[in-house]
Design an enzyme around this catalytic site. Sequence first.
Site, short mmCIF file in Angstrom:
data_model
loop_
_atom_site.label_atom_id
_atom_site.label_comp_id
_atom_site.label_asym_id
_atom_site.label_seq_id
_atom_site.Cartn_x
_atom_site.Cartn_y
_atom_site.Cartn_z
N ASP A 67 27.24 38.71 34.96
CA ASP A 67 28.69 38.61 35.13
C ASP A 67 29.34 37.93 33.93
O ASP A 67 30.48 38.25 33.58
CB ASP A 67 29.01 37.85 36.42
CG ASP A 67 29.12 38.78 37.62
OD1 ASP A 67 29.74 39.85 37.48
OD2 ASP A 67 28.60 38.44 38.69
N GLU A 98 35.49 39.31 37.16
CA GLU A 98 34.12 39.10 36.70
C GLU A 98 33.89 37.62 36.39
O GLU A 98 32.79 37.09 36.63
CB GLU A 98 33.81 39.96 35.47
CG GLU A 98 33.85 41.46 35.71
CD GLU A 98 32.73 41.97 36.60
OE1 GLU A 98 31.86 41.17 37.01
OE2 GLU A 98 32.71 43.17 36.91
N HIS A 101 33.37 35.96 39.68
CA HIS A 101 32.01 36.20 40.15
C HIS A 101 31.03 35.23 39.49
O HIS A 101 30.20 34.62 40.17
CB HIS A 101 31.58 37.64 39.83
CG HIS A 101 32.41 38.69 40.48
ND1 HIS A 101 32.29 40.03 40.18
CD2 HIS A 101 33.38 38.61 41.43
CE1 HIS A 101 33.13 40.73 40.92
NE2 HIS A 101 33.82 39.89 41.67
N TYR A 105 28.61 31.72 41.46
CA TYR A 105 27.20 31.35 41.53
C TYR A 105 27.02 29.86 41.26
O TYR A 105 26.14 29.22 41.86
CB TYR A 105 26.38 32.19 40.55
CG TYR A 105 26.45 33.66 40.87
CD1 TYR A 105 25.93 34.16 42.07
CD2 TYR A 105 27.04 34.57 40.00
CE1 TYR A 105 26.01 35.50 42.38
CE2 TYR A 105 27.12 35.91 40.30
CZ TYR A 105 26.61 36.38 41.50
OH TYR A 105 26.70 37.71 41.81
N GLU A 158 27.01 47.47 36.61
CA GLU A 158 27.68 47.07 37.84
C GLU A 158 27.14 47.79 39.07
O GLU A 158 27.14 47.22 40.17
CB GLU A 158 29.18 47.29 37.71
CG GLU A 158 29.81 46.53 36.56
CD GLU A 158 31.23 46.11 36.84
OE1 GLU A 158 31.50 45.67 37.97
OE2 GLU A 158 32.07 46.22 35.93
N GLU A 192 32.54 45.11 42.80
CA GLU A 192 31.76 45.92 41.87
C GLU A 192 31.79 47.39 42.26
O GLU A 192 31.71 48.27 41.40
CB GLU A 192 30.32 45.42 41.81
CG GLU A 192 30.13 43.96 41.42
CD GLU A 192 30.60 43.62 40.01
OE1 GLU A 192 31.25 44.46 39.36
OE2 GLU A 192 30.31 42.51 39.55
N HIS A 195 34.94 48.64 40.78
CA HIS A 195 34.80 48.66 39.32
C HIS A 195 33.96 49.86 38.88
O HIS A 195 34.34 50.59 37.96
CB HIS A 195 34.14 47.37 38.82
CG HIS A 195 34.90 46.13 39.13
ND1 HIS A 195 34.40 44.87 38.85
CD2 HIS A 195 36.12 45.93 39.67
CE1 HIS A 195 35.27 43.96 39.23
NE2 HIS A 195 36.32 44.58 39.74
#
Length: 341
Positions: A67, A98, A101, A105, A158, A192, A195
Amino acid sequence: MVETYYKSMNWNKLEDQIDKETWEKLTSQFWLDTRIPLSNDMDDWRTLSPAEHTVVGHVFGGLTLLDTLQSQDGIQAMLKDTRTQAETAVFNNIEFMESVHAKSYSSIFSTLNTAEEIDEIFDWTDHNEYLQKKAKFINDIYQNGKPLEKKVASVFLESFLFYSGFYTPLYYLGNNKLANVAEIIKLIIRDESVHGTYIGYKFQLGFNELSEKEQADLKDWMYDLLYTLYDNEEKYTRELYKEVGWVDEVMVFLRYNANKALMNLGQEPLFPDGNAEDVNPIVMNGISTGTSNHDFFSQVGNGYLMGKVEAMKDSDYDIGRTGDRKTPESDSLFSKVKKLK
């Protein structure tokens, strides 16, 4: 009359209606990781073995890298080749998400892991041979490839390469564990999916403008790239999952999503065992459990539905549905993509 130096964006008069529909879909499903109560998963986390802790950490480390690549280099590379002003706006939205994203994490890490464990995760991520190769394969195309090649690389990233990592949280969700962590992953998958479908659609517009010879050459290049990525992904998956014994099941899931990536690009599937029924049903249960909405292109929801393209059966995309109601054909971006061929 003064000569136009800079053209203003008129959303009421668009060259491609798909741009507007995609913009509206992406903005309607906006989310942030701070809205997900990750700490509620701590009891589940404590029940996992040390080997599983390592797998989860490394999985999310790898996803963070991909990402980061997409947000820092991938979208910028494709922004140089947009066809319309509204397409530029859509790519700007994709680029921001993105980054969301990638940041998500780290929210997971700060909840589940100690500072020392987080350092180990990022050290592993930054030095894993196959993960670094994966990033290099894709970024070399972003930096040096032709416009359509960049779109192929993006769709493969993706719609295919992410899924060696997505398997883990979906597996735990299918086993009623780590539900809030998996909720973030399902939100990312939802993004995603749009996308990959949108960028695949833009690829198909350019591909259809090529001569037959140019199309054949590009298809050869595309499938060669997929074989290269698949070979590396198999090695990455074996290293990642060998301690927990999931390698073969993850590879089936990867083949399933590789076929979907090809479909997003308007191409024929490659792997004969890349169908939904071949994938571990626990993972499919994880995908479909707890979806708040099953109409992909109408409301905010977190169902997992890949982009529909002509060569795929409708049943292949019913994973996130909780009922029989479907988005009207005339209202679906994916139905318009089908008309390209």
